[in-house]
Design a protein around this motif. Structure first.
Motif, PDB file in Angstrom:
ATOM      1  N   UNK A 486      10.578  27.006  82.930  1.00 55.18           N
ATOM      2  CA  UNK A 486      11.969  26.588  83.102  1.00 55.18           C
ATOM      3  C   UNK A 486      12.614  26.290  81.750  1.00 55.18           C
ATOM      4  N   UNK A 487      11.895  25.589  80.870  1.00 52.26           N
ATOM      5  CA  UNK A 487      12.424  25.327  79.532  1.00 52.26           C
ATOM      6  C   UNK A 487      12.070  26.463  78.582  1.00 52.26           C
ATOM      7  N   UNK A 488      10.797  26.881  78.599  1.00 49.65           N
ATOM      8  CA  UNK A 488      10.326  27.828  77.598  1.00 49.65           C
ATOM      9  C   UNK A 488      10.951  29.201  77.704  1.00 49.65           C
ATOM     10  N   UNK A 489      11.388  29.615  78.905  1.00 53.02           N
ATOM     11  CA  UNK A 489      11.943  30.951  79.052  1.00 53.02           C
ATOM     12  C   UNK A 489      13.409  30.959  79.445  1.00 53.02           C
ATOM     13  N   UNK A 490      13.860  29.918  80.136  1.00 54.49           N
ATOM     14  CA  UNK A 490      15.247  29.909  80.584  1.00 54.49           C
ATOM     15  C   UNK A 490      16.079  28.792  79.959  1.00 54.49           C
ATOM     16  N   UNK A 491      15.462  27.927  79.165  1.00 53.84           N
ATOM     17  CA  UNK A 491      16.207  26.866  78.500  1.00 53.84           C
ATOM     18  C   UNK A 491      16.715  25.792  79.442  1.00 53.84           C
ATOM     19  N   UNK A 492      16.069  25.597  80.594  1.00 54.99           N
ATOM     20  CA  UNK A 492      16.480  24.589  81.566  1.00 54.99           C
ATOM     21  C   UNK A 492      15.515  23.417  81.567  1.00 54.99           C
ATOM     22  N   UNK A 493      16.039  22.230  81.844  1.00 59.57           N
ATOM     23  CA  UNK A 493      15.234  21.018  81.990  1.00 59.57           C
ATOM     24  C   UNK A 493      14.402  20.737  80.739  1.00 59.57           C
ATOM     25  N   UNK A 494      14.945  21.087  79.574  1.00 60.76           N
ATOM     26  CA  UNK A 494      14.205  20.827  78.339  1.00 60.76           C
ATOM     27  C   UNK A 494      14.094  19.324  78.070  1.00 60.76           C
ATOM     28  N   UNK A 495      15.120  18.565  78.453  1.00 65.94           N
ATOM     29  CA  UNK A 495      15.032  17.113  78.277  1.00 65.94           C
ATOM     30  C   UNK A 495      13.911  16.554  79.125  1.00 65.94           C
ATOM     31  N   UNK A 496      13.794  17.032  80.362  1.00 66.94           N
ATOM     32  CA  UNK A 496      12.700  16.574  81.220  1.00 66.94           C
ATOM     33  C   UNK A 496      11.351  17.024  80.673  1.00 66.94           C
ATOM     34  N   UNK A 497      11.321  18.205  80.105  1.00 71.86           N
ATOM     35  CA  UNK A 497      10.060  18.713  79.568  1.00 71.86           C
ATOM     36  C   UNK A 497       9.561  17.831  78.439  1.00 71.86           C
ATOM     37  N   UNK A 498      10.484  17.369  77.606  1.00 72.06           N
ATOM     38  CA  UNK A 498      10.085  16.492  76.509  1.00 72.06           C
ATOM     39  C   UNK A 498       9.640  15.130  77.025  1.00 72.06           C
ATOM     40  N   UNK A 499      10.234  14.687  78.124  1.00 78.43           N
ATOM     41  CA  UNK A 499       9.881  13.369  78.658  1.00 78.43           C
ATOM     42  C   UNK A 499       8.515  13.380  79.330  1.00 78.43           C
ATOM     43  N   UNK A 500       8.186  14.484  80.008  1.00 76.39           N
ATOM     44  CA  UNK A 500       6.927  14.534  80.758  1.00 76.39           C
ATOM     45  C   UNK A 500       6.450  15.982  80.778  1.00 76.39           C
ATOM     46  N   UNK A 501       5.641  16.341  79.811  1.00 76.36           N
ATOM     47  CA  UNK A 501       5.173  17.718  79.705  1.00 76.36           C
ATOM     48  C   UNK A 501       4.280  18.061  80.892  1.00 76.36           C
ATOM     49  N   UNK A 502       4.360  19.296  81.406  1.00 80.31           N
ATOM     50  CA  UNK A 502       3.518  19.677  82.544  1.00 80.31           C
ATOM     51  C   UNK A 502       2.033  19.508  82.284  1.00 80.31           C
ATOM     52  N   UNK A 503       1.606  19.726  81.038  1.00 81.98           N
ATOM     53  CA  UNK A 503       0.179  19.604  80.743  1.00 81.98           C
ATOM     54  C   UNK A 503      -0.312  18.175  80.872  1.00 81.98           C
ATOM     55  N   UNK A 504       0.622  17.205  80.792  1.00 86.69           N
ATOM     56  CA  UNK A 504       0.239  15.799  80.897  1.00 86.69           C
ATOM     57  C   UNK A 504       0.413  15.236  82.303  1.00 86.69           C
TER      58      UNK A 504
END
Length: 726
Positions: A486-504
């Protein structure tokens, strides 16, 4: 198709490939890698919230191999790499206080021919952190086979029973005007998912698990209301069902009317749409089975495509079909059902309505009912069937080989439809860059689905429907991929990605109903003690402990951990999948070295090997020995193959023209077409030579591989001696 060969493992490592050269610009890349060269363009444009730290994807697809990449710190903010300096997947960007508007981050590599410079435009303050999400598609999206929202379905509320008859009751293949429904899917007793609040029920499907992550990440980032995630997946749905544009000759909507779900497609705007779509009606055709008694025990099953996979002999034997017949059957079915045209139409409509579209490829699976392989097991039900890898035909090709090959054809066809929709968007909206709003995620290649089949201790596919659909844990894997893309390919929810990465994040399905298997077990686990209870960790196995042997070559736990770091930077915990991949890579290296010595082929050393390692392997700190080991193994595998089966010959012009005429009907036999056909035929020959070499070498040293008690229960060690298997 997922291939766990040595070469594939190293390519995943970071661009190790004999044809590595300029910047990668694969058609599936979400980055417009050639834009900066045309005067100030950007490779990607994303939006983040003002005053919040958000992750920005590194345009790695635009750079060659694993070249170290640097980023200029913008004057209006600070940039911090995430995941290792020079090799980060994301960078954290913190806008300066009060900063708004578009900020450009410039990424560079010093490697000559490595891609030069790429820019990412960050729209500070332009983020829509509440963009809703709609999942649509077929039974994979709908979470077929699960009935309840609880972690474990209780008595009287069970998932699909282990019975062929109950499975047929859940068969949702329907012809127009009758449409499929969601019986036997994700807590839905009847009706369609947009009815009776069904769109947000259940916690099994990847869409639901992604929604849970998105809600948690939004709360953690302090972004207010979390986006709504709706699951409109329908078991048995075909592309034609979702398409508003009727297509002449379409056998699904026979009266040339819009698809039965097309009103729902038209209702989606300004959202993220995620989907798995395109496998039906092919599944029904390839999985046709029959209960005729007693003929089904001794004869072929019925169905238009049953012969596509092979024919059962009288009582004994199985004459399996080769790849050519599988491809012909697939391409015929794909064309007859107008799959590509419908998919492209659905994608284009969603883009026209202002959506971002994330298309998920299908995971690898081997259904028991694939063709006529295992029909004699039908009395006991699907879960009693044997592993597809153990079912080999008279010519040596297994049921798994066939299923994985068809899965690869399916994903390639879906990717082509995405590319066509992207090209059409580039032409129709040249200034709006809507072609960057659609992306494809090859789920099969991202994760080792091949090692978590229905016969595994930790399956990622649901056994009681013959292993077609993901289990709860499998949906968790897909949800993680959606969150990353969502963030890495479409640039969406990047703020959420920084707050809680899927790997964590601990996705709901990650640990549900799984029996933990330690890949490199501690001494306590080797004695049958539960590893979790015993507190087994990576430190429980000493570094000098021998975990496998190939002839006289010993492989230690420390070597496995270092190789795991090289492959995925995450083998500290031996229960991680990377430990198995690392062990298989090491075993393969030992096998190919042993075979090279037998043939009198010198193992690469010295300056030539150092140059190849630097060129192909990047420069991961502290792993120089492992990089040299892998590089030498790849080079040796080619030399061993040349000696055992011969070097493939490049096709002549006549062979190229014949190949094009046979495989590409309707194409003109021009110079360019012939040249492309020659390359395609040569690629086929290289593939065949490599597979033959892998078979010969693995067969010779399979019996020589011995695993110690320290690797008790390790499937990679006991049943897959190295990464030669595919």
């Amino acid at each position: 198709m997922l291939r766990t060969t040595m070469l594939a493992s190293v390519v995943a490592l970071g661009g190790l490939g004999l044809a590595a050269g300029g910047a990668s610009a694969a058609s599936s890349s979400p980055f417009a890698c050639d834009q900066p060269a045309r005067g100030g363009g950007v490779a990607l444009q994303i939006a983040i919230l003002a005053g919040r730290t958000a992750s920005v994807p590194v345009p790695r697809d635009c750079f060659a191999g694993r070249a170290p990449i640097t980023v200029d710190a913008a004057a209006s903010g600070t940039v911090t790499p995430v995941g290792g300096e020079g090799f980060a997947k994301f960078v954290r960007f913190t806008p300066a206080q009060g900063a708004t508007g578009v900020v450009t981050l410039t990424f560079r590599t010093a490697l000559r021919g490595g891609g030069g410079e790429q820019r990412v435009a960050v729209d500070v303050g332009g983020a829509d952190a509440s963009r809703d999400v709609v999942a649509l598609g077929d039974s994979v999206t709908a979470a077929f086979g699960y009935c309840g929202a609880s972690d474990v379905c209780g008595p009287g509320n069970s998932s699909v029973d282990n019975s062929w008859l109950s499975l047929k009751d859940c068969n949702q293949e329907a012809e127009f005007p009758k449409l499929p429904e969601n019986l036997c899917s994700n807590n839905r007793r009847g009706g369609l998912p947009w009815q009776n609040d069904g769109a947000t029920s259940g916690n099994v499907a990847y869409a639901a698990q992604f929604g849970t992550w998105l809600s948690s990440a939004t709360e953690r980032a302090g972004l207010g209301r979390a986006p709504t995630v709706r699951n409109w997946g329908v078991s048995g749905a075909r592309p034609a069902h979702w398409d508003s544009q009727p297509i002449a000759g379409d056998p699904t909507n026979k009266n040339n009317t819009p698809g039965g779900f097309s009103r729902q497609t038209a209702a989606i705007d300004d959202s993220l749409v995620v989907m798995t779509l395109g496998a039906n009606k092919l599944l029904a055709d390839f999985l046709s089975f029959d209960f005729a008694y007693p003929a089904a025990w001794f004869a072929d099953t019925k169905g238009d495509y049953a012969k596509c996979t092979g024919a059962r002999g009288w009582i004994w034997g199985y004459e399996e079909a080769g790849r050519d017949r599988l491809r012909r059957c697939f391409e015929q079915d794909w064309a007859v059902n107008k799959q590509g045209e419908h998919l492209t139409s659905v994608y284009s409509q969603l883009l026209e309505q202002g959506n971002r579209v994330l298309v998920l490829g299908y995971h690898l699976a081997c259904p028991t009912t694939f063709g006529t392989w295992q029909q004699m097991n039908f009395f006991a039900g699907p879960a009693s069937a044997t592993a597809c890898t153990s079912k080999k035909g008279d010519n040596g090709m297994s049921q798994w080989d066939q299923a994985a090959y068809v899965s690869g054809l399916l994903n390639d066809a879906i990717r082509d439809a995405v590319d066509r929709a992207r090209a059409a968007a580039r032409t129709r909206w040249p200034q709006e860059r809507r072609d960057g709003r659609i992306a494809f995620v090859d789920t099969a290649s991202l994760d080792p689905w091949a090692q978590h089949q229905s016969w595994d201790d930790r399956p990622w596919v649901f056994p009681n429907d013959t292993g077609i659909h993901p289990s709860r844990a499998g949906h968790a894997v897909m949800a993680k991929n959606v969150a990353e893309a969502a963030c890495g390919q479409l640039g969406l929810f990047c703020a959420q990605h920084a707050a809680l990465a899927p790997s964590d994040y601990d996705f709901p399905g990650r640990a549900t109903n799984e029996r933990r298997v330690i890949l490199i077990a501690s001494s306590a686990a080797a004695r049958g003690i539960d590893a979790g209870a015993a507190g087994a960790t990576a430190a429980a196995v000493k570094g000098d402990a021998v975990v496998a042997r190939v002839g006289t070559t010993e492989i230690t736990a420390a070597q496995v951990r270092r190789m795991g770091r090289l492959l995925n930077d995450d083998a500290r915990d031996p229960s991680r999948q990377t430990a198995a991949e690392a062990l298989k890579t090491l075993i393969t290296g030992a096998q190919v070295r042993t075979e090279a010595r037998r043939l009198g082929i010198a193992i690469p050393t010295g300056a030539a090997l150092s140059k190849a390692t630097k060129r192909f392997g990047g420069g991961t700190r502290g792993l120089a020995a492992e990089q040299r080991y892998v590089t030498a193994s790849v080079l040796l595998s080619q030399r061993v193959g040349d000696r055992l089966v011969g070097a493939p010959k490049f096709p002549t012009l006549a062979e190229g023209r014949a190949y094009a005429a046979k495989n590409w009907r309707g194409t003109k036999g021009g110079r360019m077409t012939t040249a492309v056909a020659q390359e395609a035929l040569y690629s086929d020959r290289v593939e065949q030579a490599r597979e033959r070499t892998q078979t010969l070498v693995d067969r010779r040293y399979r019996a020589a591989t011995r695993c110690t008690a320290a690797a008790g229960g390790n499937r990679a060690c006991s049943t897959q001696h190295g990464a030669w298997t595919w």
